[in-house]
Scaffold this active site. Structure first.
Site, short mmCIF file in Angstrom:
data_model
loop_
_atom_site.label_atom_id
_atom_site.label_comp_id
_atom_site.label_asym_id
_atom_site.label_seq_id
_atom_site.Cartn_x
_atom_site.Cartn_y
_atom_site.Cartn_z
CG ASN A 59 -0.34 0.00 2.48
OD1 ASN A 59 0.29 -0.42 2.70
ND2 ASN A 59 -0.90 -0.26 3.48
CD GLU A 101 4.90 -0.46 12.58
OE1 GLU A 101 3.00 -0.25 12.66
OE2 GLU A 101 5.40 -0.21 13.91
CB CYS A 150 -2.55 -1.22 8.79
SG CYS A 150 -0.79 0.12 8.91
CD GLU A 185 7.54 0.99 10.18
OE1 GLU A 185 7.33 1.24 9.65
OE2 GLU A 185 8.83 0.05 10.43
P1 NAD Z 1 1.17 -9.74 3.89
O1 NAD Z 1 1.03 -9.86 4.91
O2 NAD Z 1 0.13 -10.65 2.07
O3 NAD Z 1 2.69 -9.27 3.07
C1 NAD Z 1 3.56 -8.32 3.72
C2 NAD Z 1 4.83 -8.91 2.88
O4 NAD Z 1 5.76 -10.21 3.36
C3 NAD Z 1 5.10 -9.11 0.93
O5 NAD Z 1 5.85 -8.68 0.98
C4 NAD Z 1 5.15 -11.02 1.00
O6 NAD Z 1 6.50 -11.34 -0.24
C5 NAD Z 1 6.00 -11.16 2.25
N1 NAD Z 1 5.71 -11.95 2.47
C6 NAD Z 1 4.45 -13.13 2.57
N2 NAD Z 1 4.89 -14.39 2.95
C7 NAD Z 1 5.73 -14.05 3.85
C8 NAD Z 1 7.13 -15.02 4.57
N3 NAD Z 1 6.31 -16.26 4.65
N4 NAD Z 1 8.18 -15.08 4.84
C9 NAD Z 1 8.74 -12.97 4.73
N5 NAD Z 1 7.79 -12.42 4.35
C10 NAD Z 1 7.41 -12.56 3.45
O7 NAD Z 1 0.07 -7.80 3.32
P2 NAD Z 1 -0.30 -7.61 2.32
O8 NAD Z 1 -0.83 -8.08 1.58
O9 NAD Z 1 0.58 -7.08 1.58
O10 NAD Z 1 0.11 -6.04 2.84
C11 NAD Z 1 -1.65 -6.00 3.68
C12 NAD Z 1 -1.58 -6.17 5.04
O11 NAD Z 1 -0.15 -5.07 5.59
C13 NAD Z 1 -2.25 -5.48 5.76
O12 NAD Z 1 -2.65 -6.34 6.64
C14 NAD Z 1 -2.27 -4.71 6.68
O13 NAD Z 1 -2.73 -4.17 8.02
C15 NAD Z 1 -0.78 -4.95 6.67
N6 NAD Z 1 -0.29 -3.47 6.47
C16 NAD Z 1 0.05 -3.04 7.59
C17 NAD Z 1 0.95 -1.62 8.36
C18 NAD Z 1 1.11 -1.32 9.43
O14 NAD Z 1 2.35 -0.37 9.33
N7 NAD Z 1 0.99 -2.01 10.47
C19 NAD Z 1 1.14 -0.56 7.15
C20 NAD Z 1 0.60 -1.16 6.01
C21 NAD Z 1 0.11 -2.71 5.42
#
Ligand code: NAD
Length: 487
Positions: free
Chosen positions: A152, A249, A283, A461
């Site tokens: 995002n 996060e 998020c 962060e």
């Molecule tokens: P996701 O968990 O599907 O993927 C996040 C990242 O992790 C990607 O780069 C993905 O390739 C990687 N990944 C996936 N499996 C992995 C593994 N087993 N080991 C290591 N890396 C792995 O999330 P998304 O769909 O890309 O993003 C949306 C989510 O992110 C939502 O839940 C949102 O709330 C959260 N988010 C949190 C924040 C925050 O600051 N708290 C900010 C933005 C998004």
């Protein structure tokens, strides 16, 4: 519409390609067009990135903090000067509207780099008098930090992690989301141009398996993930096996509590920003809007009136407020939640459909959506949707609102709108969230720590707190007397 980078990865100060890695396309989700074709990192690319980061880290940690700060500031200046070009790329990569990306993405990276540059020079330990002896502490870097990003906010996420990591003397290997691989390559280029040693900030592409390989690499000292709770659980346990540091996060289902005495227009503005900005893909969004019963009807009526003014459209059009979702798959997921909301008895008060017309036909667009009469047990009130779907719930008393707001395994953010100063602080004090806003929502200035409690994560962060999560303390005890040994 093309945004093909020089090569897929940026390692040891240069673009590299390894066509043996799985090929994947990057799409602009407003049109469905392929804008770049990349390859996931092979084990050879991952090793090269980690080894170059380890080399650069030794040199960087020995660089005086004031010089480290200069490099970060130069990077900030370069990003600011190229904000327009970078924002356009961000809008291609994420399909977020250009009117958002011009102010909230690269520029948020600039703020992080400038602010953590200022912190770099003030890293210090303490002297601990011990009678005859004394001890002192040194705040040391961790080593090579791995950053893994969500789709995002690709530029912001990379900068929020890299700025404190580099300020503290670490190097970073960053893996962006496979859905938004382009922007962080530009950040890597800019760090080099700003004078960072080759290998200080590397970008490797790939899916979850590449993230997993980075999380368990022998040279990895820390993993900082921005992603969903299920991914966080996997990365946290993988990192634990090597006793690596983590920052998580993760996702949320945050509440906004609006009391009868609130400024209703401000509360509606906060709720709209907290549900529809970035097409709801944030998020910390306040997706459960609890409104006290006395103003519930008026709130809903004005919320609908104002939501009607949201212009959904081409993200590159400066007049567009809301672009599409990141992908067709994400839209299908959000549509599934909207269907669940209707099926489980919530009232679809606004939106819920897919906009039609030539601009929308090939993109992952969805209307801003409002459900009223939502109850706590409904799927849309319990699960993170990550799309522009606002759930309106009503309440009678303060205690009830607090208990229901806290009735979730998540704990990222929360908001309270009231003109009663004491109530604002009292409620914020009881809400289980890493960040609470009173009479505003979703502001994340770099000066203030950001992060979650409960399942929404750990570590912080931004703010001084972030420096603690990218460094460790060494204590040095200095003996000034004789060694008192019984042997
Ligand atoms: P996701 O968990 O599907 O993927 C996040 C990242 O992790 C990607 O780069 C993905 O390739 C990687 N990944 C996936 N499996 C992995 C593994 N087993 N080991 C290591 N890396 C792995 O999330 P998304 O769909 O890309 O993003 C949306 C989510 O992110 C939502 O839940 C949102 O709330 C959260 N988010 C949190 C924040 C925050 O600051 N708290 C900010 C933005 C998004």
């Amino acid at each position: 519409m093309q945004a093909q980078p020089t090569a897929s990865h940026f390692v040891d100060g240069a673009y590299i390609e390894d066509e043996a890695g799985q090929a994947f396309d990057s799409f602009h989700s407003a049109t469905g067009e392929v804008i770049a074709r990349l390859h996931a990192a092979t084990p050879a690319v991952i090793d090269k990135a980690m080894e170059s980061a380890a080399r650069a880290q030794v040199e960087w940690a020995a660089t005086p903090p004031a010089e480290r700060a200069r490099v970060l500031r130069r990077a900030a200046d370069l990003i600011r000067a190229r904000n327009e070009e970078l924002s356009r790329l961000e809008s291609l990569d994420t399909a977020k509207p250009i009117q958002e990306t011009l102010v909230a993405d690269a520029m948020s990276g600039v703020e992080a780099l400038e602010w953590f540059a200022a912190q770099a020079a003030s890293i210090a330990g303490e002297a601990v008098p011990l009678g005859t002896d004394f001890a002192y502490t040194v705040r040391e870097p961790l080593g090579v930090c791995v950053g893994i990003g969500a789709w995002n906010y690709p530029t912001q996420i990379a900068c929020w992690k890299a700025a404190p990591a580099l300020a503290c003397g670490n190097a970073m290997v960053f893996k962006p989301s496979e859905l938004t691989p382009l922007c962080t390559l530009k950040v890597a280029e800019i760090f080099m141009e700003a004078g960072a040693p080759a290998g200080l900030f590397n970008v490797v592409q790939g899916f979850g398996d590449v993230g997993a390989a980075l999380s368990t690499h022998p040279l990895t000292a820390k993993v900082s993930l921005t992603g969903s709770v299920p991914t966080g659980a996997k990365v946290y346990s993988a990192a634990a096996a090597g006793m690596r540091h983590v920052t998580m996060e993760l996702g949320g289902k945050s509440p906004i509590v609006v009391f009868d005495d609130a400024d209703i227009e401000d509360a509606i503005g906060g709720a709209m920003l907290g549900n529809f900005y970035s097409a709801g893909q944030i998020c910390s969004n306040g997706t459960r809007v609890f409104v006290q019963s006395g103003i519930r009807d008026r709130f809903l009526e004005r919320l609908i009136e104002r939501t009607k003014t949201i212009r959904v459209g081409d993200p590159l059009d400066p007049d567009t407020h809301m672009g599409p979702l990141i992908s067709e798959a994400q839209r299908a997921k959000v549509v599934g939640y909207i269907e669940a909301g209707t099926r489980e008895g919530a009232t679809l008060a606004y939106g819920g459909g897919l906009p039609s017309g030539p601009v929308f036909d090939k993109g992952a667009f969805i209307e801003p959506t409002i459900f009223s009469d939502v109850t706590d047990d409904m799927t849309i009130a319990r699960e993170e949707i990550f799309g522009p779907v606002l759930s309106l719930l009503s309440f009678e008393t303060e205690d009830e609102a607090i208990a229901r707001a806290n009735g979730t395994p998540f704990g990222l953010a929360a908001g309270v709108f009231t003109r009663d100063l004491a109530r604002g602080h009292r409620v914020a004090g009881q809400l289980q969230a890493g960040i609470c806003w009173i009479n505003t929502y979703n502001l994340t200035p770099v000066e203030a720590p950001f992060g979650g409690v409960k399942q929404s994560g750990l570590g912080r962060e931004n703010g001084r707190a972030a420096m603690e999560f990218y460094s460790q303390l060494k204590t040095v005890h200095v003996g000034l007397g004789r060694v008192d040994s019984p042997y």
